[in-house]
Design an enzyme around this catalytic site. Sequence first.
Site, PDB file in Angstrom:
ATOM      1  N   TYR A 151       1.112  -3.880  -3.325  1.00 30.94           N
ATOM      2  CA  TYR A 151       1.286  -2.712  -2.448  1.00 30.94           C
ATOM      3  C   TYR A 151       0.099  -1.758  -2.566  1.00 30.94           C
ATOM      4  O   TYR A 151      -0.435  -1.274  -1.564  1.00 30.94           O
ATOM      5  CB  TYR A 151       2.594  -2.017  -2.822  1.00 30.94           C
ATOM      6  CG  TYR A 151       3.008  -0.874  -1.926  1.00 30.94           C
ATOM      7  CD1 TYR A 151       3.590  -1.115  -0.685  1.00 30.94           C
ATOM      8  CD2 TYR A 151       2.850   0.448  -2.334  1.00 30.94           C
ATOM      9  CE1 TYR A 151       4.002  -0.059   0.130  1.00 30.94           C
ATOM     10  CE2 TYR A 151       3.255   1.502  -1.533  1.00 30.94           C
ATOM     11  CZ  TYR A 151       3.830   1.239  -0.300  1.00 30.94           C
ATOM     12  OH  TYR A 151       4.236   2.284   0.502  1.00 30.94           O
ATOM     13  N   LYS A 155      -2.456  -0.770   0.451  1.00 31.22           N
ATOM     14  CA  LYS A 155      -2.595   0.613   0.908  1.00 31.22           C
ATOM     15  C   LYS A 155      -4.024   1.113   0.741  1.00 31.22           C
ATOM     16  O   LYS A 155      -4.520   1.895   1.553  1.00 31.22           O
ATOM     17  CB  LYS A 155      -1.606   1.508   0.169  1.00 31.22           C
ATOM     18  CG  LYS A 155      -0.148   1.264   0.544  1.00 31.22           C
ATOM     19  CD  LYS A 155       0.085   1.376   2.044  1.00 31.22           C
ATOM     20  CE  LYS A 155       1.557   1.426   2.408  1.00 31.22           C
ATOM     21  NZ  LYS A 155       1.760   1.474   3.879  1.00 31.22           N
TER      22      LYS A 155
END
Length: 250
Positions: A151, A155
């Site tokens: 993640y 991002k």
Amino acid sequence: MTTRTAIVTGAARGIGAGVAKRLAADGFAVAVLDLDEAAGRRVVEAIEREGGRALAVGADVGDESAVQAAVARVANGLGEPSVLVNNAGIIRDNLLFKMTVDDWDAVMSVHLRGAFLVSRAVQQYMVKAGWGRIVNLSSTSALGNRGQANYSAAKAGLQGFTKTLAIELGKFGVTVNAIAPGFIETDMTAATAERIGVPFEEFTKRAAEQIPVARTGRPEDIAHAVSFFVSEGAGFVSGQVLYVAGGPTA
């Protein structure tokens, strides 16, 4: 001025739903794009009750042909899109030694591949119109977060993607910016609390204690920031990453 059309991905719930409702209130026709089209229809109904125009579209943002078909459906059903909010995202949290290749690939597919595919499909309309706004949803996790190697990498990648598109598309009247939320109360943060075995109420209470404004965020907080970035007045703001986290970030 004719009504502009916005696409919000991952808009059936959480931040995406909040953004879709705010853009509708701002006067946009809004495509509620989500893997779960039925859930998206509930957001559409809420928008229509307030007098707005919206369309629920089901699509996997990681599937190239599905994205092309979805964007064409929006263009035909609501109008050619000039605003895109790349919000769709999933989590598959785990420590590195426990993380599977499937966990890694799934997160990259939705966040990075999805943002790429939808942006590529939509930019042609923006370039033709000489006006466009793209907003990518990053996260404070881009700065690093235990148990979120996939993640966090995705991002952080979205921030580089944002700056590159700002350079490429600026001469066509298209701005590209990113918003990096901190702790926002959504189904995703609730899932994180469940993963670590902490009741959500306790989880949010602990988080608020570490935030300078002494509260956790809500989808509406992100929707306000999106509303600014897609406005006419934000035409000289591009390639920026705005941390909406209740305080300074490292």
